[in-house]
Structure formats: structure tokens, C-alpha cells
Design a protein around this motif. Sequence first.
Motif, PDB file in Angstrom:
ATOM      1  N   ALA A 185      30.682 -31.584  -5.106  1.00 42.40           N
ATOM      2  CA  ALA A 185      31.100 -30.177  -5.206  1.00 42.40           C
ATOM      3  C   ALA A 185      30.105 -29.266  -4.506  1.00 42.40           C
ATOM      4  N   ASN A 186      28.835 -29.520  -4.719  1.00 43.60           N
ATOM      5  CA  ASN A 186      27.789 -28.714  -4.094  1.00 43.60           C
ATOM      6  C   ASN A 186      27.844 -28.835  -2.574  1.00 43.60           C
ATOM      7  N   GLN A 187      27.951 -30.076  -2.072  1.00 40.89           N
ATOM      8  CA  GLN A 187      27.987 -30.291  -0.625  1.00 40.89           C
ATOM      9  C   GLN A 187      29.233 -29.683  -0.003  1.00 40.89           C
ATOM     10  N   ALA A 188      30.385 -29.834  -0.686  1.00 37.23           N
ATOM     11  CA  ALA A 188      31.634 -29.295  -0.141  1.00 37.23           C
ATOM     12  C   ALA A 188      31.562 -27.786   0.012  1.00 37.23           C
ATOM     13  N   CYS A 189      30.987 -27.114  -0.967  1.00 38.47           N
ATOM     14  CA  CYS A 189      30.863 -25.655  -0.873  1.00 38.47           C
ATOM     15  C   CYS A 189      29.920 -25.255   0.251  1.00 38.47           C
ATOM     16  N   GLN A 190      28.865 -26.018   0.443  1.00 34.71           N
ATOM     17  CA  GLN A 190      27.974 -25.752   1.569  1.00 34.71           C
ATOM     18  C   GLN A 190      28.708 -25.933   2.893  1.00 34.71           C
ATOM     19  N   ASP A 191      29.571 -26.947   2.962  1.00 36.75           N
ATOM     20  CA  ASP A 191      30.365 -27.171   4.175  1.00 36.75           C
ATOM     21  C   ASP A 191      31.341 -26.025   4.424  1.00 36.75           C
ATOM     22  N   LEU A 192      31.708 -25.335   3.360  1.00 32.15           N
ATOM     23  CA  LEU A 192      32.609 -24.180   3.490  1.00 32.15           C
ATOM     24  C   LEU A 192      31.848 -22.877   3.717  1.00 32.15           C
ATOM     25  N   GLY A 193      30.530 -22.983   3.905  1.00 32.04           N
ATOM     26  CA  GLY A 193      29.742 -21.807   4.257  1.00 32.04           C
ATOM     27  C   GLY A 193      29.004 -21.138   3.122  1.00 32.04           C
ATOM     28  N   ILE A 194      28.984 -21.724   1.915  1.00 27.07           N
ATOM     29  CA  ILE A 194      28.264 -21.149   0.776  1.00 27.07           C
ATOM     30  C   ILE A 194      26.881 -21.799   0.736  1.00 27.07           C
ATOM     31  N   GLU A 195      25.851 -21.022   0.986  1.00 30.26           N
ATOM     32  CA  GLU A 195      24.508 -21.578   1.172  1.00 30.26           C
ATOM     33  C   GLU A 195      23.962 -22.228  -0.096  1.00 30.26           C
ATOM     34  N   ARG A 196      24.088 -21.536  -1.233  1.00 29.45           N
ATOM     35  CA  ARG A 196      23.604 -22.085  -2.516  1.00 29.45           C
ATOM     36  C   ARG A 196      24.721 -21.960  -3.546  1.00 29.45           C
ATOM     37  N   PRO A 197      25.599 -22.932  -3.611  1.00 25.10           N
ATOM     38  CA  PRO A 197      26.768 -22.841  -4.501  1.00 25.10           C
ATOM     39  C   PRO A 197      26.377 -22.831  -5.975  1.00 25.10           C
ATOM     40  N   ARG A 198      27.131 -22.064  -6.741  1.00 21.96           N
ATOM     41  CA  ARG A 198      26.992 -22.048  -8.201  1.00 21.96           C
ATOM     42  C   ARG A 198      28.051 -23.001  -8.770  1.00 21.96           C
ATOM     43  N   VAL A 199      27.578 -24.128  -9.278  1.00 23.24           N
ATOM     44  CA  VAL A 199      28.469 -25.203  -9.728  1.00 23.24           C
ATOM     45  C   VAL A 199      28.610 -25.142 -11.247  1.00 23.24           C
ATOM     46  N   ALA A 200      29.792 -24.809 -11.723  1.00 21.29           N
ATOM     47  CA  ALA A 200      30.060 -24.759 -13.160  1.00 21.29           C
ATOM     48  C   ALA A 200      30.710 -26.064 -13.588  1.00 21.29           C
ATOM     49  N   VAL A 201      30.159 -26.713 -14.593  1.00 15.98           N
ATOM     50  CA  VAL A 201      30.697 -27.980 -15.088  1.00 15.98           C
ATOM     51  C   VAL A 201      31.438 -27.730 -16.391  1.00 15.98           C
ATOM     52  N   ALA A 202      32.716 -28.087 -16.419  1.00 15.02           N
ATOM     53  CA  ALA A 202      33.525 -27.910 -17.623  1.00 15.02           C
ATOM     54  C   ALA A 202      33.206 -28.991 -18.645  1.00 15.02           C
ATOM     55  N   GLY A 203      33.358 -28.642 -19.913  1.00 19.54           N
ATOM     56  CA  GLY A 203      33.230 -29.629 -20.968  1.00 19.54           C
ATOM     57  C   GLY A 203      34.486 -30.474 -21.061  1.00 19.54           C
ATOM     58  N   LEU A 204      34.379 -31.555 -21.783  1.00 18.88           N
ATOM     59  CA  LEU A 204      35.517 -32.444 -21.986  1.00 18.88           C
ATOM     60  C   LEU A 204      36.310 -32.075 -23.235  1.00 18.88           C
ATOM     61  N   ASN A 205      35.605 -31.701 -24.280  1.00 17.86           N
ATOM     62  CA  ASN A 205      36.228 -31.443 -25.577  1.00 17.86           C
ATOM     63  C   ASN A 205      36.507 -29.955 -25.791  1.00 17.86           C
ATOM     64  N   PRO A 206      37.334 -29.597 -26.778  1.00 21.33           N
ATOM     65  CA  PRO A 206      37.574 -28.188 -27.078  1.00 21.33           C
ATOM     66  C   PRO A 206      36.262 -27.449 -27.319  1.00 21.33           C
ATOM     67  N   HIS A 207      36.158 -26.247 -26.778  1.00 23.73           N
ATOM     68  CA  HIS A 207      34.968 -25.406 -26.916  1.00 23.73           C
ATOM     69  C   HIS A 207      33.710 -26.125 -26.421  1.00 23.73           C
ATOM     70  N   ALA A 208      33.883 -27.024 -25.442  1.00 24.63           N
ATOM     71  CA  ALA A 208      32.773 -27.814 -24.909  1.00 24.63           C
ATOM     72  C   ALA A 208      32.039 -28.555 -26.021  1.00 24.63           C
ATOM     73  N   GLY A 209      32.816 -29.039 -26.997  1.00 27.64           N
ATOM     74  CA  GLY A 209      32.267 -29.865 -28.071  1.00 27.64           C
ATOM     75  C   GLY A 209      31.756 -29.094 -29.276  1.00 27.64           C
ATOM     76  N   GLU A 210      31.577 -27.784 -29.138  1.00 27.24           N
ATOM     77  CA  GLU A 210      31.084 -26.943 -30.249  1.00 27.24           C
ATOM     78  C   GLU A 210      29.835 -27.558 -30.901  1.00 27.24           C
ATOM     79  N   GLY A 211      28.843 -27.850 -30.041  1.00 27.16           N
ATOM     80  CA  GLY A 211      27.580 -28.379 -30.557  1.00 27.16           C
ATOM     81  C   GLY A 211      27.695 -29.735 -31.219  1.00 27.16           C
ATOM     82  N   GLY A 212      28.685 -30.519 -30.826  1.00 28.69           N
ATOM     83  CA  GLY A 212      28.852 -31.848 -31.398  1.00 28.69           C
ATOM     84  C   GLY A 212      29.902 -31.941 -32.479  1.00 28.69           C
ATOM     85  N   LEU A 213      30.457 -30.814 -32.907  1.00 27.85           N
ATOM     86  CA  LEU A 213      31.479 -30.832 -33.957  1.00 27.85           C
ATOM     87  C   LEU A 213      32.772 -31.477 -33.488  1.00 27.85           C
ATOM     88  N   PHE A 214      33.095 -31.315 -32.201  1.00 28.38           N
ATOM     89  CA  PHE A 214      34.357 -31.820 -31.674  1.00 28.38           C
ATOM     90  C   PHE A 214      34.147 -32.957 -30.674  1.00 28.38           C
TER      91      PHE A 214
END
Length: 331
Positions: A185-214
Motif C-alpha cells: 500500500a505504501n509503495q503503490a501510493c508512492q508510485d501514484l505520486g504521494i511522497e509519504r503516504p498515510r497508511v490506515a490499517v482497519a481492524g478485523l473485529n467490530p470496533h477494532a476489537g474494543e481492547g480485546g473484548l470482541f
Amino acid sequence: MSKPLVISMGDPSGIGPEIIVKASAKGDADNCVVTGCPSVLKDAANALGSGLLVREIEALETAAPVDGVMEVLRTSPNGAFPVGTVSPESGHAAFRAIEAGIMLARSGRASGLVTAPINKQALAAAGFDYPGHTEILADLGGTGQAAMMLVNDDFRTVLVTIHVSLRDAIERADFTAQMTAIRLANQACQDLGIERPRVAVAGLNPHAGEGGLFGREEIDVIEPAIKAARHEGIDASGPWPGDTVFMAARKGEHDVVVAQYHDQGLIPVKYLGVEKGVNVTLGLPFVRTSPDHGTAFDIAGKGVADAGSLAVAIHTARQLAATRQHNEEAA
């Protein structure tokens, strides 16, 4: 003139030939060569009243781009294919067009590959055991791994897992898969002209796991991968809740979202419309893009298919190919 792009015909029973003709007639496919069945493309050009001349060529090197002419490199015999239905003959023709396109791009004879839509059931009926384009490209393209990135006017998303069941996706979204997706993802954005991409990683579980609850996948797998990526100098953040991260990206807070599984990443993109969506395969030694839609059997042969996504896919492939060439020359 730069090397031509190759466009694979896609499933001849779907809208692939129609949108290729429309893009060519509008000038969006200049300096492109189509791999596929010349008679199918001639029939599409005639049915649309495009005035486009379809010319068969013997080799990519003999291509001589001219306005109003589509050049086709034959990869399957001329013949009649059913319209709007699954057919093993169509699946076979679609695969051969992809296969030839991959070989041309991988050898460096073409500047990249743009693929028109295929039908997974038709591929299976023809005896090809691949769940989709990405897996074919990974297998034949000279890499063991490939990732899918969807791009539209609002955001970009890269998938950790692709065409597998949700149960299998949870198992496969391990540390290695996270790191691969984040780096690509980082390299692809650089190839599209974004010098320092901001890469947001989604969680897998609801509310990104809610601190381990989910669920603990965020704590045990995703967070360590984000930390490792940051240690490599990648501006990665998260894990973010999957139900809000795309809204933040659309507001410009992130440059790309790494989604954990197919529907998490594709539903937001396709909800906003497939007309301008582009699928980019990452991790290959060559450029590959495609429209963000399928074969649309329900409208095949009716002359109403929108070629907008294909036009954007061609434009994106050219942009990525130019960046790769620049980087190679600068290295």
C-alpha cells in the motif's frame, strides 16, 4: 513512442469487447493492443456503429497505432460465443487473452496490462482453477504474492486477503500478510505520486476489537504489524474500526486504507460507484489495472455498458508505467 499497453479482451460473453470498442472509439485506448478474438471485437465494433476498424496483427512489435484503428493480437480462434451466459468456450478464450497479456507485460515488451472483466464460473467450466484475476496474475506473473488495490476519486484501499471465505480470511490475515499489504500500500501510493503516504490499517473485529473484548486479532497480530511497519519508516496507523476508517479516508485523513478482507474493502468503493473505480494489482513485476466491475451478463450485447472505468484503468496504468520507468532510469 512508448511501448504499447496490452488490453486483454475479457469474457467474450460479457461486456468486455463492448467497453474496449467504446474506449478505443473515443481515443482512450490510443497506443494499446488487444489480446483476444478479432472476430468478437469486429462484431462489437459493427454492432455499436463505432466506425472503428479492427485489424489483426501477428506480433506486438508490428503494432502501428493509427486513429480509428484497433489492433488485435489473436489468442483464440474466431468463433461464435453465447452472449450473456456462462460458457466454457468463453472462459477458455478469456484465459488465453489474459495469459498472453501477462507474458507480454512480464517480458517487458508491453508497458503494462489492462484486463477487461472475466467470469469466475466460466473459467472453472473451462478447467482453470483460479478464483479470479489476482490469483492468475500471481501464478503466471512471476511472483508468489499479489495484493489488490481499489482506487477511485475518494480513497484507495488495499486488501490483506482476497478471494477466500470469511473463515479462511481470518486465518490468513496473519502478521506476514499484514506486513505485505502495508508495504505494498505504501509503495503503490508512492508510485501514484504521494511522497509519504498515510497508511490506515482497519481492524478485523467490530470496533477494532474494543481492547480485546470482541477478539484479540488487533492486539496479537495487527498492532504488532503496524509497529513493525512504522519501524521501517512507513507512516502506518491503527487499527481503526472498519465502520469509520473509510469515512476518515474520504475526508482526506488517510491516503490509503488496508482492509482485512474482501467485502470490508470493496463495499465502500463499490457503494460510491464502479464507473470510476480501478483495480490495481500490487506486487507484480509489471503494471496491471482493470475496471472495478464484472462481466455484466445482464446487459451484454445491448450496447449500454459504460466504458468509464476502463478508460480510468488505462489512464492509471499509463501513470504507473511512467513512474516505474522513471524510477528505473533514476536507479
